[in-house]
Design a protein around this motif. Structure first.
Motif, PDB file in Angstrom:
ATOM      1  N   LEU A  94      21.963 -55.896 -16.638  1.00  0.00           N
ATOM      2  CA  LEU A  94      21.659 -54.905 -17.674  1.00  0.00           C
ATOM      3  C   LEU A  94      21.082 -53.629 -17.065  1.00  0.00           C
ATOM      4  CD1 LEU A  94      20.321 -57.133 -20.570  1.00  0.00           C
ATOM      5  CD2 LEU A  94      22.432 -55.800 -20.520  1.00  0.00           C
ATOM      6  N   TRP A 104      22.888 -50.131 -17.394  1.00  0.00           N
ATOM      7  CA  TRP A 104      22.161 -49.035 -18.061  1.00  0.00           C
ATOM      8  C   TRP A 104      22.254 -47.745 -17.242  1.00  0.00           C
ATOM      9  CZ3 TRP A 104      17.182 -47.016 -16.358  1.00  0.00           C
ATOM     10  CH2 TRP A 104      16.631 -46.095 -17.250  1.00  0.00           C
ATOM     11  N   VAL A 113      16.743 -40.974 -13.154  1.00  0.00           N
ATOM     12  CA  VAL A 113      15.738 -42.028 -12.921  1.00  0.00           C
ATOM     13  C   VAL A 113      16.195 -42.911 -11.761  1.00  0.00           C
ATOM     14  CG1 VAL A 113      14.671 -44.078 -13.927  1.00  0.00           C
ATOM     15  CG2 VAL A 113      15.008 -42.055 -15.330  1.00  0.00           C
ATOM     16  N   PRO A 114      15.347 -43.137 -10.743  1.00  0.00           N
ATOM     17  CA  PRO A 114      15.750 -44.020  -9.650  1.00  0.00           C
ATOM     18  C   PRO A 114      15.968 -45.458 -10.129  1.00  0.00           C
ATOM     19  CG  PRO A 114      13.791 -42.759  -9.064  1.00  0.00           C
ATOM     20  CD  PRO A 114      14.026 -42.537 -10.523  1.00  0.00           C
ATOM     21  N   LEU A 145      13.886 -57.310  -7.533  1.00  0.00           N
ATOM     22  CA  LEU A 145      12.822 -57.331  -8.541  1.00  0.00           C
ATOM     23  C   LEU A 145      13.170 -58.210  -9.736  1.00  0.00           C
ATOM     24  CD1 LEU A 145      11.475 -53.667  -8.754  1.00  0.00           C
ATOM     25  CD2 LEU A 145      10.411 -55.645  -7.703  1.00  0.00           C
ATOM     26  N   ALA A 205      11.908 -51.747 -12.455  1.00  0.00           N
ATOM     27  CA  ALA A 205      10.526 -52.033 -12.878  1.00  0.00           C
ATOM     28  C   ALA A 205      10.437 -52.009 -14.400  1.00  0.00           C
ATOM     29  CB  ALA A 205       9.567 -51.013 -12.262  1.00  0.00           C
ATOM     30  N   ALA A 206      11.091 -51.013 -15.020  1.00  0.00           N
ATOM     31  CA  ALA A 206      11.041 -50.873 -16.476  1.00  0.00           C
ATOM     32  C   ALA A 206      11.751 -52.032 -17.161  1.00  0.00           C
ATOM     33  CB  ALA A 206      11.678 -49.553 -16.888  1.00  0.00           C
ATOM     34  N   LEU A 244       9.582 -55.011 -17.318  1.00  0.00           N
ATOM     35  CA  LEU A 244       8.546 -54.902 -18.355  1.00  0.00           C
ATOM     36  C   LEU A 244       9.147 -55.052 -19.757  1.00  0.00           C
ATOM     37  CD1 LEU A 244       6.451 -51.896 -16.994  1.00  0.00           C
ATOM     38  CD2 LEU A 244       5.875 -54.316 -16.919  1.00  0.00           C
ATOM     39  N   LEU A 245      10.455 -54.821 -19.866  1.00  0.00           N
ATOM     40  CA  LEU A 245      11.115 -54.925 -21.175  1.00  0.00           C
ATOM     41  C   LEU A 245      11.549 -56.359 -21.471  1.00  0.00           C
ATOM     42  CD1 LEU A 245      12.361 -53.144 -23.535  1.00  0.00           C
ATOM     43  CD2 LEU A 245      14.507 -53.343 -22.285  1.00  0.00           C
ATOM     44  N   LEU A 296       8.119 -56.288 -23.440  1.00  0.00           N
ATOM     45  CA  LEU A 296       8.013 -55.560 -24.700  1.00  0.00           C
ATOM     46  C   LEU A 296       8.866 -56.207 -25.799  1.00  0.00           C
ATOM     47  CD1 LEU A 296       6.683 -52.935 -25.780  1.00  0.00           C
ATOM     48  CD2 LEU A 296       8.865 -51.824 -25.406  1.00  0.00           C
ATOM     49  N   LEU A 297      10.093 -56.607 -25.463  1.00  0.00           N
ATOM     50  CA  LEU A 297      10.976 -57.182 -26.487  1.00  0.00           C
ATOM     51  C   LEU A 297      10.408 -58.494 -27.012  1.00  0.00           C
ATOM     52  CD1 LEU A 297      14.697 -56.553 -25.491  1.00  0.00           C
ATOM     53  CD2 LEU A 297      13.276 -55.370 -27.162  1.00  0.00           C
ATOM     54  N   LEU A 299      15.032 -48.112  -8.772  1.00  0.00           N
ATOM     55  CA  LEU A 299      13.808 -48.890  -8.619  1.00  0.00           C
ATOM     56  C   LEU A 299      12.941 -48.789  -9.870  1.00  0.00           C
ATOM     57  CD1 LEU A 299      12.014 -50.538  -6.648  1.00  0.00           C
ATOM     58  CD2 LEU A 299      11.008 -48.377  -5.949  1.00  0.00           C
ATOM     59  N   VAL A 300      12.859 -47.563 -10.413  1.00  0.00           N
ATOM     60  CA  VAL A 300      12.098 -47.346 -11.649  1.00  0.00           C
ATOM     61  C   VAL A 300      12.774 -48.098 -12.790  1.00  0.00           C
ATOM     62  CG1 VAL A 300      11.457 -45.617 -13.368  1.00  0.00           C
ATOM     63  CG2 VAL A 300      11.130 -45.140 -10.937  1.00  0.00           C
TER      64      VAL A 300
END
Lengths: 270, 295
Positions: free
Chosen positions: B166, B170, B122-123, B238, B129-130, B133-134, B140-141, B125-126
């Motif tokens: 983080l 990760w 997984v890049p 980001l 972005a994720a 959103l988390l 999401l959390l 950048l992805v």
């Protein structure tokens, strides 16, 4: 080594808890992407989307994701076409110890790992502006340099595991040096070769900052779309579908490669 | 490893000389490409930072690029070092935990290794972005825990770069894990059996066999993670706050400033970032080598 008496090997909860925590750590960041990519409405503090659908995918198509993915693919292929052959050659020299002093070339070829891509891109941008070199060429060159450590050291490890005598035998049997390399050594090194090519491709495929700095926003690859969407739009469904579109192809390719290798191994054993 | 056997010393020397010449020809294209591209780029960055390659006007040697933004440079350096050091620590500890689970071939081994490889592809950048959103205040959390957005800690863009650290930890924990598994895996199975036969408890097997075997790979992988985290742009862009921004974000901000006079300052920031990365490599490489030599 200190000796311990053989104790009762009772199952301990830690043996399940630690792997479970690691699975959670690895999976949780990707979860919002999967959920947003299938949501058409997810407002407020709702725990789950109110409406499911493929709205985000339609928006991604409208944003030109297909053309951007093709551009990213071409960039990956161009980087692999430069970095893989050069890495194979250097890896052969380093793995088979064909050099008197290999410390300096090894250090130079590892160097890009230490350098920040943004700094190299920034410096080269100043030069190409004066020389009139097209941005695309500069992007490919910079990314090839950053891919070289991966291809070189993957191939070095591959050649370390291969016996040079095999190629010599082919030559004794009448093969030309080139034919012996192509027909004997390279097929034996195929797993390493595919890994090196894949890594070089990924460097081009997933690059963001080099394309952004040198391309100045003119070279719209798929990561450019993600960057633009994630930084400013607030359109989480679009960001997620773009992110999945970029992540999925390499994963599928890796899955296919792993399956093929496993099948070949099984065939070789039986 | 040499494939020349039972030949006279003269022939052997001749063969070696030919081999070395062939070897030099084989590494030359790769070495040349790296030297030309990085040499040109870094030369241009240093020259720009010293006012010798202005976008407009006459070249004039000056250290203004460094001094005008000295305060910002100091803050950005601190932020970069903080992000890189913490992310490396997390990535090393979690990466080692992943490698331990996989190498011990215990429960959940297969799913852990598959997910580790998936995360590696997984890049960043992805990932960034994720992570946004988390962890954001509408992420999401926050939705799942039910904590009101107003009480949600500032993980994204807050005073402490949690989200940036983080995300890097990760992605890079999977890198550390795979490097350790590839390097220690071969020997561990044999040595672990010997240790078990000699009566070592699982904890002692980990401390006395797995840890020393993994140490060289763990050290070099951690060094790579550290310098990568120092030089990465998109994650902090980001997920980080506007000020102080880490060196790569600051450099890009100045590089794209409407005022072209900011170019030397952008280049100065890039010089500092490159210097820091090179310095870390020079300090840490002997340590990594010593760990490897001890094996």
């Amino acid at each position: 080594m200190r000796r311990h008496g053989p104790g009762p090997d009772a199952p301990r909860p830690r043996r399940t808890v630690v792997p479970a925590l690691l699975v959670f750590w690895l999976v949780i960041p990707l979860t919002p992407l999967l959920m947003w990519a299938t949501a058409t409405r997810w407002s407020g503090v709702a725990r789950l989307p109110q409406d499911f659908g493929l709205h985000g995918w339609q928006e991604a198509l409208d944003a030109g994701v297909i053309a951007a993915l093709v551009r990213s693919g071409l960039l990956g292929v161009a980087v692999a076409l430069i970095a893989t052959p050069l890495g194979v050659m250097a890896g052969r020299a380093l793995g088979w110890r064909l050099l008197h002093r290999s410390a300096l070339p090894s250090l130079v070829l590892l160097g890009p790992v230490v350098l920040a891509p943004f700094a190299v891109a920034m410096g080269l941008d100043v030069v190409i502006l004066r020389l009139g070199v097209p941005g695309e060429i500069a992007v490919v060159l910079v990314l090839s340099v950053f891919a070289l450590p991966y291809t070189t050291f993957t191939m070095r490890a591959t050649y370390l595991g291969l016996d040079p005598a095999l190629e010599e035998q082919a030559r004794v049997l009448g093969a030309t040096p080139g034919r012996a390399r192509r027909r004997v050594t390279l097929p034996a090194a195929s797993t390493g070769l595919v890994t090196a090519t894949g890594l070089a491709f990924l460097v081009g495929w997933s690059d963001y900052v080099v394309t952004l700095l040198i391309g100045g926003g003119q070279i719209v690859t798929a990561p450019m779309l993600i960057g633009a969407s994630a930084a400013g739009s607030g359109n989480d469904a679009l960001t997620s579908t773009l992110a999945i579109s970029v992540s999925l192809p390499p994963m599928l390719a890796l899955g296919a490669f792993t399956y093929a290798v496993a099948r070949r191994r099984r065939a070789a054993h039986s | 490893m040499t494939h020349v056997q039972s030949t006279s010393p003269e022939t052997r020397d001749g063969r070696r000389a030919t081999e070395a010449l062939g070897g030099a020809r084989l590494v030359a294209p790769a070495v040349l490409l790296v030297l030309v591209v990085t040499g040109t780029a870094l030369g241009a960055v240093v020259a720009t930072s010293l006012g010798l390659l202005p976008l407009v006007g006459q070249p004039r040697l000056s250290v203004d690029g460094f001094t005008v933004v000295a305060g910002d440079l100091r803050a950005a350096t601190q932020e970069s070092l903080l992000i890189a050091a913490t992310a490396t620590l997390f990535a090393a500890v979690i990466g080692l935990a992943i490698a331990t689970v996989v190498l011990r071939a215990g429960r959940g081994r297969r799913i852990v290794i598959v997910l580790t490889v998936v995360v590696l592809t997984v890049p960043h950048l992805v990932g960034a972005a994720a992570t946004g959103l988390l962890l954001s205040d509408v992420g999401l959390l926050q939705r799942w825990t039910g904590i009101p957005a107003t009480s949600w800690p500032e993980l994204v863009g807050g005073r402490w770069p949690w989200a940036t650290v983080l995300e890097l930890a990760w992605k890079e924990s999977s890198f550390v894990a795979l490097v350790v598994i590839a390097s220690a895996g071969r020997h561990y199975a044999d040595l672990r059996e010997v240790a078990a036969v000699l009566g070592a408890a699982p904890r002692a097997q980990w401390r006395r066999v797995l840890l020393p075997l993994s140490a060289p790979a763990l050290a070099s992988a951690s060094l790579i993670v550290f310098v990568y985290s120092l030089g990465t742009y998109e994650v902090a862009r980001l997920l980080g706050r506007a000020y102080p921004d880490p060196l790569p974000v600051m450099a890009y901000r100045l590089f794209t400033d409407i005022d072209v006079a900011a170019r030397p300052q952008a280049a100065a920031t890039a010089v500092v970032a490159t210097g820091l990365a090179l310095l870390s490599a020079v300090i840490c490489l002997p340590l990594a080598r010593r760990l490897g030599a001890d094996r």
